[in-house]
Design a protein around this motif. Sequence first.
Motif, PDB file in Angstrom:
ATOM      1  N   LYS A 289       0.770  -1.323  -0.054  1.00 52.72           N
ATOM      2  CA  LYS A 289      -0.135   0.042   0.207  1.00 52.72           C
ATOM      3  C   LYS A 289       0.909   1.245   0.005  1.00 52.72           C
ATOM      4  CE  LYS A 289      -3.854   2.074   2.460  1.00 52.72           C
ATOM      5  NZ  LYS A 289      -4.645   2.085   3.586  1.00 52.72           N
ATOM      6  N   PHE A 290       1.878   1.317   0.730  1.00 56.87           N
ATOM      7  CA  PHE A 290       2.717   2.372   0.822  1.00 56.87           C
ATOM      8  C   PHE A 290       4.215   2.251   0.178  1.00 56.87           C
ATOM      9  CE2 PHE A 290      -0.251   2.588   4.403  1.00 56.87           C
ATOM     10  CZ  PHE A 290      -0.642   4.094   4.165  1.00 56.87           C
ATOM     11  N   GLU A 291       4.583   3.121  -0.357  1.00 52.47           N
ATOM     12  CA  GLU A 291       5.893   3.036  -0.826  1.00 52.47           C
ATOM     13  C   GLU A 291       6.848   4.188  -0.001  1.00 52.47           C
ATOM     14  OE1 GLU A 291       8.099   3.854  -5.029  1.00 52.47           O
ATOM     15  OE2 GLU A 291       7.318   5.619  -4.254  1.00 52.47           O
ATOM     16  N   LEU A 292       7.788   3.275   0.661  1.00 57.90           N
ATOM     17  CA  LEU A 292       8.571   4.072   1.773  1.00 57.90           C
ATOM     18  C   LEU A 292       9.868   4.523   1.015  1.00 57.90           C
ATOM     19  CD1 LEU A 292       8.245   1.656   4.906  1.00 57.90           C
ATOM     20  CD2 LEU A 292       6.812   3.763   4.292  1.00 57.90           C
ATOM     21  N   THR A 293      10.220   5.642   1.149  1.00 58.09           N
ATOM     22  CA  THR A 293      11.406   6.400   0.741  1.00 58.09           C
ATOM     23  C   THR A 293      12.230   6.826   1.661  1.00 58.09           C
ATOM     24  OG1 THR A 293      10.277   7.105  -1.456  1.00 58.09           O
ATOM     25  CG2 THR A 293      12.454   7.910  -0.971  1.00 58.09           C
ATOM     26  N   TYR A 294      13.499   6.314   1.780  1.00 60.54           N
ATOM     27  CA  TYR A 294      14.447   6.529   2.879  1.00 60.54           C
ATOM     28  C   TYR A 294      15.320   7.608   2.452  1.00 60.54           C
ATOM     29  CZ  TYR A 294      12.679   2.237   5.213  1.00 60.54           C
ATOM     30  OH  TYR A 294      12.153   1.037   6.008  1.00 60.54           O
ATOM     31  N   VAL A 295      15.332   8.869   2.970  1.00 56.86           N
ATOM     32  CA  VAL A 295      15.912   9.769   2.599  1.00 56.86           C
ATOM     33  C   VAL A 295      16.996  10.423   3.594  1.00 56.86           C
ATOM     34  CG1 VAL A 295      14.076  11.121   1.367  1.00 56.86           C
ATOM     35  CG2 VAL A 295      14.248  11.616   3.703  1.00 56.86           C
ATOM     36  N   GLY A 296      16.910   9.673   4.674  1.00 57.78           N
ATOM     37  CA  GLY A 296      18.205   9.754   5.616  1.00 57.78           C
ATOM     38  C   GLY A 296      18.216   8.366   6.667  1.00 57.78           C
ATOM     39  N   PRO A 297      19.335   8.478   7.243  1.00 56.15           N
ATOM     40  CA  PRO A 297      19.266   7.442   8.552  1.00 56.15           C
ATOM     41  C   PRO A 297      17.987   7.317   9.036  1.00 56.15           C
ATOM     42  CG  PRO A 297      21.612   8.529   8.404  1.00 56.15           C
ATOM     43  CD  PRO A 297      20.284   9.474   7.571  1.00 56.15           C
ATOM     44  N   SER A 298      17.222   8.678   9.649  1.00 55.24           N
ATOM     45  CA  SER A 298      16.208   8.559  10.512  1.00 55.24           C
ATOM     46  C   SER A 298      15.011   9.274   9.837  1.00 55.24           C
ATOM     47  CB  SER A 298      16.556   9.024  11.941  1.00 55.24           C
ATOM     48  OG  SER A 298      16.968  10.304  11.792  1.00 55.24           O
ATOM     49  N   GLN A 299      14.914   9.118   8.553  1.00 58.75           N
ATOM     50  CA  GLN A 299      13.717  10.046   7.999  1.00 58.75           C
ATOM     51  C   GLN A 299      13.158   9.177   6.740  1.00 58.75           C
ATOM     52  OE1 GLN A 299      15.197  13.817   6.906  1.00 58.75           O
ATOM     53  NE2 GLN A 299      13.132  14.458   6.050  1.00 58.75           N
ATOM     54  N   ILE A 300      11.836   8.982   6.570  1.00 63.15           N
ATOM     55  CA  ILE A 300      11.196   8.659   5.713  1.00 63.15           C
ATOM     56  C   ILE A 300      10.396   9.602   5.014  1.00 63.15           C
ATOM     57  CG2 ILE A 300       9.606   6.684   4.949  1.00 63.15           C
ATOM     58  CD1 ILE A 300      11.070   4.983   7.075  1.00 63.15           C
ATOM     59  N   ALA A 301      10.094   9.477   3.928  1.00 63.17           N
ATOM     60  CA  ALA A 301       9.179  10.251   3.041  1.00 63.17           C
ATOM     61  C   ALA A 301       8.104   9.106   2.600  1.00 63.17           C
ATOM     62  CB  ALA A 301       9.692  11.003   1.827  1.00 63.17           C
ATOM     63  N   LEU A 302       6.743   9.209   2.935  1.00 65.88           N
ATOM     64  CA  LEU A 302       5.918   8.253   2.779  1.00 65.88           C
ATOM     65  C   LEU A 302       5.009   8.467   1.814  1.00 65.88           C
ATOM     66  CD1 LEU A 302       4.828   5.373   4.075  1.00 65.88           C
ATOM     67  CD2 LEU A 302       3.385   6.714   5.313  1.00 65.88           C
ATOM     68  N   GLN A 303       4.665   7.746   0.638  1.00 68.22           N
ATOM     69  CA  GLN A 303       3.654   8.029  -0.319  1.00 68.22           C
ATOM     70  C   GLN A 303       2.810   6.653  -0.498  1.00 68.22           C
ATOM     71  OE1 GLN A 303       5.779   8.701  -3.936  1.00 68.22           O
ATOM     72  NE2 GLN A 303       6.496  10.544  -3.015  1.00 68.22           N
ATOM     73  N   GLY A 304       1.307   6.992  -0.180  1.00 66.26           N
ATOM     74  CA  GLY A 304       0.316   6.081  -0.185  1.00 66.26           C
ATOM     75  C   GLY A 304      -0.193   5.799  -1.807  1.00 66.26           C
ATOM     76  N   SER A 305      -0.413   4.582  -1.906  1.00 62.96           N
ATOM     77  CA  SER A 305      -0.877   4.198  -3.430  1.00 62.96           C
ATOM     78  C   SER A 305      -2.240   5.045  -3.839  1.00 62.96           C
ATOM     79  CB  SER A 305      -0.925   2.636  -3.597  1.00 62.96           C
ATOM     80  OG  SER A 305      -1.859   2.434  -2.774  1.00 62.96           O
TER      81      SER A 305
END
Length: 398
Positions: A289-305
Amino acid sequence: MAWSQNNAKYAVCTVDRVVLLYDEHGERRDKFSTKPADMKCGWKSYMVKGMTFSPDSTKIAIRQTDNIIYVYKIGEDCPIPGGMSVSQQKVPRAIHPDGKVQRVLSPVYSGLQSTLLSSDWLKASCSGKGILSGHADGTIVRYLFGDEGSRGSQGKLVNHPCPPYALAWATNSIVAAGCDRRIVAYGKEGHVLQTFDYSRNPQEREFTTAAASPGGQSVVLGSYDRLRVFNWSPRRSIWEEAKPKEIANLYTITALAWKRDGSRLCAGTLCGGVEQFDCCLRRSIYKNKFELTYVGPSQIALQGSGGNEKYFFENENVCMIFSAGELTLVEYGSNDSLGSVHTEFMNPHLISIRINKRCQRGMEDNKKLAYLVDIKTIAIVNEDSTYVRGKHSSFPAT
């Protein structure tokens, strides 16, 4: 260049003093022309030196060399022609969300007033509660707002060996560079932490601009045909250089801007090009359902389908996610959701969340949520893992 706070708009100002508005995918949506402080001086009497969006992303403030700041209302879809003059004073000023104008730099270091007017280098901290000002004589000045002022000294911070054309304020240090082809990372009180010297590299030219990621864990510096990337290592407490991004015929990089979620970086060039780079450590799919984009060691940008989720980050401890009448809470630093409830009142101002505000004796955690079940009923949920998840009590709202 500037990204809006909601990540939906992207503004680029050209040498012709025209602002182009793009969506997050790079499609141009609109444009409008800026105007001089004095129409008698003509349209070519000034240059645009800075832009920033308002917190609600419906206005954009534009700083010009004729000592004025204009605020343009752009609305949700398209700009409204004409600007509103905020200040015509000869002293640097800051705009607050409530519309008030406050002098910020001149009381701190009054000797820089005349120099500051010709300075191009102003950078904000990652928290948004501080400003760095770089000057032609190499001086870097810091001013802190509110409670941020108790975390460091204000005023003149350091004298950089050259004018700091490239200036960035990251989480753990201040990074400055310029025409001497040296990158220096300074500590919170101006002491030198690290130096990266490229003065003997014949392929390297002067550094022209720099930008820190929204999380402050990465810094990108632009020069000629090249982007240099530095990442902060929490384990070693130093900056580590990644492989530089070299692009032939890109020419001098004049502007850099990070998307607010840290997933993209835009670079403007001397020849009028705007390049957009995808920034991520890795990607993964969560529950299909969600695409997780890891933009840092402790940071995610979350995009839902589905694209119907709404995210609210006003609470300093918890992220609120609304989707189809379902409220999900995600506590920062935790891999699992804190809990979810059903409510049709998806206004963050009608929801109260308390994380360990009043810890009780014998209880390790105290996590509670109050929300509206309906227009006349308030529900209080105890989200403490030591209690039954979802147990709640209700009473009429007044």
